[in-house]
Design an enzyme around this catalytic site. Structure first.
Site: not given
Length: 301
Positions: A12-13, A204, A206, A237, A246
């Site tokens: 996803r990310d 979460h 980065h 993002c 990340n």
């Protein structure tokens, strides 16, 4: 060894802001390869507007076709009630609902102020309550906003309290633009623990400014039980200028393993996935373990 829950967010990310468009078949292959490395969870898809985030189109088909090995939770990200409605029509173990810590970012993310998204979260929690699905609240830009700048810790902690009262079963603090430092991590997690007693916490992270791994260690020390990370260090993002990848799952799990913290992730298998992915997007792989190689386990020697 203590045990920590790692959620792999690469599908996803890791892919949502890639220049290369991964097909549905390629995304399914990536997810299946990653679930085979046995992380606690894989954030497989997001239910967002396909026009705004075209890299994430096809969520329903992906969830219908992926393998589901025992012991690996399948999670999806949502940003509003519409996303929850779509998610509830699919087979999921976890719904992760993101709420921004600032109106400026929330407006760009979902075209709504934070208060409206909290109302959406509250209504969604009621809809999810009777399902066997974990509801995780993610507070985006908890450490700093690309549009508002510094985010007050009190504001993040107050928002976490609202989400806990609304029905969050877990709360993650997201360093969306990778500007946080370990002291912030410690302060925020301690504050959130006070307003959300008994609720598992996580982060979460980065690695935009090379503080991601130090922040991960600070989070574990502060009691976090979930860490998000992305295979190869992919990530970014579409609504956060200059946000890079990340922390890399393989680097994180190597570090944790040698600190005596068990993750359940099969590192050799994960490095195989990094190698496969590196043939597709070689310039995007930022994790270092694939370059340096596994070093013998320290814990227990």
């Amino acid at each position: 060894m203590s045990v920590l829950r790692v959620c792999e967010v690469g599908p996803r990310d890791g892919l949502q802001n890639q220049t290369r468009h991964f097909s549905v078949d390629e995304r399914i292959e990536l997810i299946d390869r990653l679930t085979g490395t046995t992380p606690a969870a894989v954030e497989a898809v997001s239910f967002v507007n396909d026009r705004r985030v075209p890299r994430m189109a096809g969520a329903e088909e992906i969830l219908d076709r992926i393998a589901r090995p025992s012991g690996v939770d399948i999670a999806a990200l949502v940003l509003n009630g519409r996303g929850v409605t779509r998610a509830l029509e699919c087979e999921l173990d976890e719904i992760r609902f993101a709420v921004s810590a600032t109106d400026a970012f929330n407006l760009r993310n979902v075209n709504a102020p934070v208060s409206s998204t909290v109302d959406d979260f509250r209504a969604s929690a009621r809809a999810i309550r009777d399902r066997d699905i974990r509801l995780t609240a993610i507070i985006a830009v908890a450490f700093g906003c690309p549009f508002s700048g510094v985010v007050a810790a009190d504001a993040v902690i107050e928002l976490a309290g609202e989400l806990a009262a609304a029905g969050a079963e877990e709360i993650l603090l997201a360093d969306t633009i990778g500007c946080g430092v370990p002291s912030q991590v410690s302060v925020l997690l301690a504050g959130v623990a006070q307003v959300a007693p008994g609720i598992p916490l996580g982060v979460h992270l980065h690695n935009t400014r090379n503080t991601g791994y130090a922040n991960a260690v600070a989070a574990v020390s502060a009691g976090a039980t979930t860490l998000d990370s992305s295979v190869g260090g992919l990530g970014g993002c579409p609504f956060a200028p200059n946000a890079t990848g990340n922390i890399a799952t393989e680097d994180l799990c190597f570090m944790l393993r040698n600190m005596g913290i068990e993750t359940g992730v099969r590192l050799p298998a994960l490095l195989d996935v990094v190698g496969w992915l590196g043939k597709v997007v070689p310039d995007e792989i930022t994790g270092q373990l694939a370059r340096a190689g596994l070093f013998p386990e320290v814990a227990g020697e």
